[in-house]
Scaffold this motif. Structure first.
Motif, short mmCIF file in Angstrom:
data_model
loop_
_atom_site.label_atom_id
_atom_site.label_comp_id
_atom_site.label_asym_id
_atom_site.label_seq_id
_atom_site.Cartn_x
_atom_site.Cartn_y
_atom_site.Cartn_z
N ASN A 161 -3.51 5.06 11.05
CA ASN A 161 -3.32 5.69 12.36
C ASN A 161 -1.97 5.36 12.97
O ASN A 161 -1.85 5.06 14.15
N TYR A 162 -0.93 5.42 12.14
CA TYR A 162 0.42 5.09 12.59
C TYR A 162 0.89 6.02 13.70
O TYR A 162 1.67 5.63 14.56
N ALA A 185 0.53 9.43 3.60
CA ALA A 185 -0.88 9.07 3.41
C ALA A 185 -1.16 7.71 4.04
O ALA A 185 -2.22 7.51 4.66
N TRP A 186 -0.23 6.78 3.91
CA TRP A 186 -0.39 5.46 4.53
C TRP A 186 -0.46 5.57 6.05
O TRP A 186 -1.30 4.94 6.69
N ARG A 243 0.82 -1.20 0.00
CA ARG A 243 0.00 0.00 0.00
C ARG A 243 0.86 1.26 0.00
O ARG A 243 0.52 2.25 -0.61
N ILE A 244 2.01 1.19 0.66
CA ILE A 244 2.90 2.35 0.71
C ILE A 244 3.37 2.71 -0.70
O ILE A 244 3.55 3.88 -1.02
#
Length: 72
Positions: free
Chosen positions: A15-16, A9-10, A1-2
């Motif tokens: 919620n990193y 954005a990822w 996804r990254i």
């Protein structure tokens, strides 16, 4: 996804930042205090860790500046 979206954005998607904040909190706790539990019984360990958490929260609260909205 990254690879599909950029890293920032990822991080927003998953919620990193919450993980980062919790890791920073644990690092502070272990640095300020020994990082070890001295008590032998579970109840006493729980009390010991709660006291450490409350002390750390209080120190953080004392160091936080007063924030307020500035009119633009």
């Amino acid at each position: 996804r990254i690879r599909k979206v950029d890293r920032s954005a990822w991080k927003e998607e998953v919620n990193y930042h919450r993980r980062s904040l919790s890791e920073t909190g644990m690092y502070r706790l272990k640095t300020v205090f020994t990082g070890e539990v001295c008590a032998r019984k579970i109840a006493a360990q729980t009390t010991e860790l709660m006291i450490e958490c409350k002390a750390l929260n209080r120190m953080t609260q004392l160091g936080m500046p007063d924030s307020y909205r500035v009119a633009a």
